[in-house]
Design a protein around this motif. Sequence first.
Motif, PDB file in Angstrom:
ATOM      1  N   TRP A 165     -10.384 -15.221  -1.742  1.00 19.51           N
ATOM      2  CA  TRP A 165      -9.026 -15.070  -1.236  1.00 19.51           C
ATOM      3  C   TRP A 165      -8.006 -15.439  -2.320  1.00 19.51           C
ATOM      4  O   TRP A 165      -6.983 -14.784  -2.483  1.00 19.51           O
ATOM      5  N   TRP A 207      -4.828   8.138  -2.048  1.00 15.25           N
ATOM      6  CA  TRP A 207      -3.616   8.188  -1.237  1.00 15.25           C
ATOM      7  C   TRP A 207      -2.452   7.621  -2.052  1.00 15.25           C
ATOM      8  O   TRP A 207      -2.651   6.680  -2.826  1.00 15.25           O
ATOM      9  N   ARG A 208      -1.274   8.141  -1.840  1.00 10.23           N
ATOM     10  CA  ARG A 208      -0.094   7.555  -2.486  1.00 10.23           C
ATOM     11  C   ARG A 208       1.098   7.628  -1.546  1.00 10.23           C
ATOM     12  O   ARG A 208       1.284   8.606  -0.819  1.00 10.23           O
ATOM     13  N   GLU A 209       1.863   6.545  -1.547  1.00 11.57           N
ATOM     14  CA  GLU A 209       3.123   6.465  -0.792  1.00 11.57           C
ATOM     15  C   GLU A 209       4.103   5.793  -1.719  1.00 11.57           C
ATOM     16  O   GLU A 209       4.174   4.561  -1.774  1.00 11.57           O
ATOM     17  N   ALA A 219      -3.723   3.999  -2.966  1.00 10.95           N
ATOM     18  CA  ALA A 219      -5.027   3.569  -2.449  1.00 10.95           C
ATOM     19  C   ALA A 219      -6.067   4.520  -3.024  1.00 10.95           C
ATOM     20  O   ALA A 219      -6.013   5.728  -2.778  1.00 10.95           O
ATOM     21  N   ILE A 251     -12.235   0.146  -2.514  1.00 12.69           N
ATOM     22  CA  ILE A 251     -10.908   0.741  -2.622  1.00 12.69           C
ATOM     23  C   ILE A 251     -10.017  -0.174  -3.461  1.00 12.69           C
ATOM     24  O   ILE A 251     -10.103  -1.397  -3.361  1.00 12.69           O
ATOM     25  N   LEU A 297      -6.240  -1.062  -3.908  1.00  9.21           N
ATOM     26  CA  LEU A 297      -4.885  -0.947  -3.350  1.00  9.21           C
ATOM     27  C   LEU A 297      -3.924  -1.430  -4.431  1.00  9.21           C
ATOM     28  O   LEU A 297      -3.928  -2.609  -4.796  1.00  9.21           O
ATOM     29  N   LEU A 311     -11.154  -4.106  -2.402  1.00  7.60           N
ATOM     30  CA  LEU A 311     -11.960  -4.369  -1.206  1.00  7.60           C
ATOM     31  C   LEU A 311     -13.234  -3.540  -1.314  1.00  7.60           C
ATOM     32  O   LEU A 311     -13.191  -2.394  -1.786  1.00  7.60           O
ATOM     33  N   ARG A 317       0.407  -1.823   5.109  1.00  3.58           N
ATOM     34  CA  ARG A 317       0.630  -0.529   4.463  1.00  3.58           C
ATOM     35  C   ARG A 317      -0.188   0.575   5.139  1.00  3.58           C
ATOM     36  O   ARG A 317      -1.244   0.302   5.729  1.00  3.58           O
ATOM     37  N   GLU A 318       0.306   1.784   5.009  1.00  2.00           N
ATOM     38  CA  GLU A 318      -0.324   2.913   5.693  1.00  2.00           C
ATOM     39  C   GLU A 318      -0.213   4.134   4.791  1.00  2.00           C
ATOM     40  O   GLU A 318       0.862   4.404   4.249  1.00  2.00           O
ATOM     41  N   TRP A 319      -1.316   4.836   4.627  1.00  2.00           N
ATOM     42  CA  TRP A 319      -1.324   6.045   3.804  1.00  2.00           C
ATOM     43  C   TRP A 319      -1.921   7.193   4.611  1.00  2.00           C
ATOM     44  O   TRP A 319      -2.827   6.984   5.421  1.00  2.00           O
ATOM     45  N   ALA A 339      -5.483   5.819   5.613  1.00  2.00           N
ATOM     46  CA  ALA A 339      -5.868   4.486   5.124  1.00  2.00           C
ATOM     47  C   ALA A 339      -4.874   3.495   5.709  1.00  2.00           C
ATOM     48  O   ALA A 339      -3.674   3.587   5.468  1.00  2.00           O
ATOM     49  N   GLU A 393      -4.023  -0.481   6.119  1.00  2.00           N
ATOM     50  CA  GLU A 393      -4.278  -1.862   5.703  1.00  2.00           C
ATOM     51  C   GLU A 393      -3.983  -2.823   6.850  1.00  2.00           C
ATOM     52  O   GLU A 393      -2.989  -2.652   7.565  1.00  2.00           O
ATOM     53  N   ARG A 409      -4.243  -7.192   8.159  1.00  2.00           N
ATOM     54  CA  ARG A 409      -4.437  -8.603   7.825  1.00  2.00           C
ATOM     55  C   ARG A 409      -4.712  -9.378   9.099  1.00  2.00           C
ATOM     56  O   ARG A 409      -4.407  -8.902  10.194  1.00  2.00           O
ATOM     57  N   GLN A 419      -7.930  -9.735   4.543  1.00  2.00           N
ATOM     58  CA  GLN A 419      -7.230  -8.476   4.324  1.00  2.00           C
ATOM     59  C   GLN A 419      -8.272  -7.372   4.478  1.00  2.00           C
ATOM     60  O   GLN A 419      -9.404  -7.521   4.006  1.00  2.00           O
ATOM     61  N   GLY A 420      -7.916  -6.289   5.130  1.00  2.00           N
ATOM     62  CA  GLY A 420      -8.882  -5.206   5.296  1.00  2.00           C
ATOM     63  C   GLY A 420      -8.214  -3.867   5.289  1.00  2.00           C
ATOM     64  O   GLY A 420      -6.977  -3.760   5.215  1.00  2.00           O
ATOM     65  N   ILE A 421      -9.033  -2.829   5.327  1.00  2.00           N
ATOM     66  CA  ILE A 421      -8.491  -1.485   5.412  1.00  2.00           C
ATOM     67  C   ILE A 421      -9.416  -0.617   6.250  1.00  2.00           C
ATOM     68  O   ILE A 421     -10.640  -0.749   6.175  1.00  2.00           O
TER      69      ILE A 421
END
Lengths: 135, 135
Positions: free
Chosen positions: A40, A69-71, A76, A91, A93, A108, B67-69, B76, B78, B80, B89-91
């Motif tokens: 962590w 992915w991109r924003e 990602a 992945i 991020l 991750l 975050r969101e893709w 994808a 994300e 927490r 933290q995960g996705i």
Amino acid sequence: MALDPDAFLTDWHRIVAERDLDGLRARLAEDVSLGAPPYWTRIEGREVVHHLLDLILETIEDFTYHREWREGAELALEFRGRVGDLDLQGIDLITLDERSRVANIDVLMRPAAAIAALRDVIAPKMTAFLSARST
Amino acid sequence: MALDPDAFLTDWHRIVAERDLDGLRARLAEDVSLGAPPYWTRIEGREVVHHLLDLILETIEDFTYHREWREGAELALEFRGRVGDLDLQGIDLITLDERSRVANIDVLMRPAAAIAALRDVIAPKMTAFLSARST
């Protein structure tokens, strides 16, 4: 160099394919922060993150990127590979700064056995690297 | 219901916020496949995946999406949360089918200690669930 995620991605994929360590360093912000799969607590700073990313790329065999992915400045990047005989999926991020350098990267992975195998290879090397820096 | 990632995401966030288990089931393809954080072997089929997702949402405290893709049918998301006193933290990497249902979901998390803690809570419950189904 302004924020240009497309140019970053083209360069990043070339850097990873060629294991271009100087190119990798140039794409990291000085105060880059990395969240590694096992821990962590974050790894901070260009030289330490650079060394850790190099070790990750060196240790994961058949490393290949897949979905992407991109924003805006948030990316990602899914990857796959192996550690020993363990398949793994992961992945990256990534948050880019205004100069298209990595400001933040979280890595991750699954499964847990691959995370443990990667840690068992990399942790002693990171300890040696950090010890050498502190003397 | 056609492929509509926006509508899926609106519904998915509502389902998670409300723990709407019937809504969750309706958003899973019959042959949905899930890659869980601890294991490489995948979990297959709507009822088993539904039960596992329910257990994951039940076990992770303060579960929140960040975050969101999206790239077409590939998402994808994300998240927490915490397991016990461990932050995580995960996705969710989600592939939608042509009816906007989850065809594939991979769940990646860090750190390793949180994956182990989650597995220690969930694995016995999944074993009990699978044993009851097979009798």
